[in-house]
Design an enzyme around this catalytic site. Sequence first.
Site, PDB file in Angstrom:
ATOM      1  N   ASP A 283       0.821  -1.214   0.000  1.00 24.30           N
ATOM      2  CA  ASP A 283       0.000   0.000   0.000  1.00 24.30           C
ATOM      3  C   ASP A 283       0.853   1.261   0.000  1.00 24.30           C
ATOM      4  O   ASP A 283       1.849   1.357   0.724  1.00 24.30           O
ATOM      5  CB  ASP A 283      -0.915  -0.002   1.238  1.00 24.30           C
ATOM      6  CG  ASP A 283      -1.880   1.168   1.248  1.00 24.30           C
ATOM      7  OD1 ASP A 283      -2.740   1.225   0.356  1.00 24.30           O
ATOM      8  OD2 ASP A 283      -1.745   2.038   2.127  1.00 24.30           O
ATOM      9  N   GLU A 325       0.387  -0.644  -5.142  1.00 27.56           N
ATOM     10  CA  GLU A 325      -0.761   0.253  -4.992  1.00 27.56           C
ATOM     11  C   GLU A 325      -0.236   1.672  -5.170  1.00 27.56           C
ATOM     12  O   GLU A 325       0.190   2.322  -4.223  1.00 27.56           O
ATOM     13  CB  GLU A 325      -1.424   0.071  -3.617  1.00 27.56           C
ATOM     14  CG  GLU A 325      -2.774   0.755  -3.479  1.00 27.56           C
ATOM     15  CD  GLU A 325      -2.671   2.254  -3.157  1.00 27.56           C
ATOM     16  OE1 GLU A 325      -3.452   3.039  -3.735  1.00 27.56           O
ATOM     17  OE2 GLU A 325      -1.829   2.620  -2.330  1.00 27.56           O
TER      18      GLU A 325
END
Length: 649
Positions: A283, A325
């Site tokens: 992330d 991401e």
Amino acid sequence: MYEQISHSLLNDILTQFKQPKGEDWQHFYTRLGANFYAIHSLFQHLYGQRADFKEQLGKLVNVLAQQYAQRAPHLRAKDLEREKNHDWFMQQKWVGMALYCQGFAGNLANMRDRLPYIQELGVNLVHIMPLCDCPELQNDGGYAVRDFRKVDARNGTMEDLEQLIAAMQQSDMLLTLDVVVNHTSDEHEWALKAKQGDQQYQDYYYMYPDRTLPDMFEAAMPEVFPEQAPGSFTLNPDTGKWVMTVFNHYQWDLNYSNPAVFIEMVDIVLFWANKGVDILRLDAVAFLWKKIGSSCQNEREAHLILQLLKDCCQVTAPGVIFIAEAIVAPTEIIKYFGEDAINAKECEIAYNATFMALLWDAVATKQTVLLTKGVEDLPEKLDRATWLNYVRCHDDIGLGFSDKAIIEAGFDPVSHRRFLVDYYTGRYPESNARGFAFGVNKKTGDARISGALASLAGLETALATQDQSAIENAMMTIILLHNLIMSFGGIPLIYYGDAVGTLNNDSYLQDENKMHDNRWVHRPTLDWEVMALRNEPGTVQQRLFSQIKQLIAIRKEISAFADLNNRELITLENPHLFAFHRFVQTGMHSKVVVVANFDTSPQSVPLQSFRQKGLFKGAVLTELYSGQQIIPESDFLTIPKLTAYWLST
């Protein structure tokens, strides 16, 4: 690669290494030797100026060995299998679904009971969004992690997760989990020790005694959430120091200029790899390196960190792959596969956010000029890399296509983006969409869009008014969008609830911790009584579910849909049509032409547009989704409204 300096250092490290008895270490040493030159070079570039460089590198190798020792035999066997079939994740057999555990099933134990639904649809790759322990209130939907090695009690227990993984492995299903690599919760053990004045852990973060350096950082740093979290630093009252908090005041950014942070995160990544996770979604990777005078996004060192992380993972768990991401411009996102390489050397998978946004543009305008221009501008990916293609996800829709593409499509960038926000928030007169503006920047007027797929496609409004024509158009739009993510090239990722037309849910407004973030409108808790309507003929749920299920089943049979850099865009003069050619050398349906009509009226295109590329030589075309035989009339092919054909000859 053999290089004397790095391998001399490796020998020094290994002489102090105590190998556990009774283990097969052949593959570990082979992989360590093959990757160590790259590991040493990257580690030296990032941390070579430190006096403890060799000590830190030794700690890193020790982590790799410790985690290898704990890797289960069946996972080691899978590593060997995937090394032999190195493009296994690029095959057309994979179709994904992203979901929140609590919203989808309530908890991990119930997830096992819901696997038959996922399998019924044809999905065999499941991304469960953040599962780790996080605070009760300030948790950013699970992305403010308090303990990276503990399952949040609201999701269940680690035992529940292990049982779910075992059940998925028995069914040949892949599991994707998140590792939040950019930041922690301010309640994480490291942050708590930093608050207590422990310098070792204060060095895990960006902490400063006054505003001098924070002001220098913020001079060039854009605000991520200007409405709800302005600025990029927060004053911590416990220490009197300013802490970098790019996303929210309770999410403290990790300082990767400290090698101890990198080594900790390697250990965490391999911890989850050893649980049996197939794919790790990393992330916020664009934010990993902070540098005064820059935007602190997409810095070269962020890519070096990812390359180093990949090299380390290849030593211990080479069967595990990464998703980047990074919702950034196409010229930047392509770098997260790895620059100056043939095969991916950072992350094997990246979100195709640009394609997603372009699809929504085509739905709003009913034209494909910008879609075609935007796809033309997508850089060619590396050989051993693939896209995640999606229509909706847990996040907002950013209008991130380039100004250049917008201008070439005949629009003004500022006014066109405002039109799209107006269209999807229902302010445009001809729009049935029911979305919300998110992240509005009052200084620039920029905004992103929240909302469930079905509501953005007009189904919510159409059902409320019982306008049958509008209901039909909305459903056809939903199928059209799924058709294109199935066929474009990459792994299609369906968002939970979308296969049955789940609408916006405003119950989040009753929760004071969610009410200020309208993205929760499209993060539903599924009603399984409504979900059961997929089995009742004639219902909206049944019609959508059955068509998406059929798309998935047929996709898996089309060899041309494997992602091998085997897509050629076909530019058509009709501004409502979008077309491309998928092809492979051998296999069933080795050549397929996809033609999509975004208009609400049928559209025609001359066959010559395809024949000049050596396509459609036969008199009869087969539409693979429906099985229909098409005999074009007068050398023109007609595509029904809001429909995409998969054509083979």
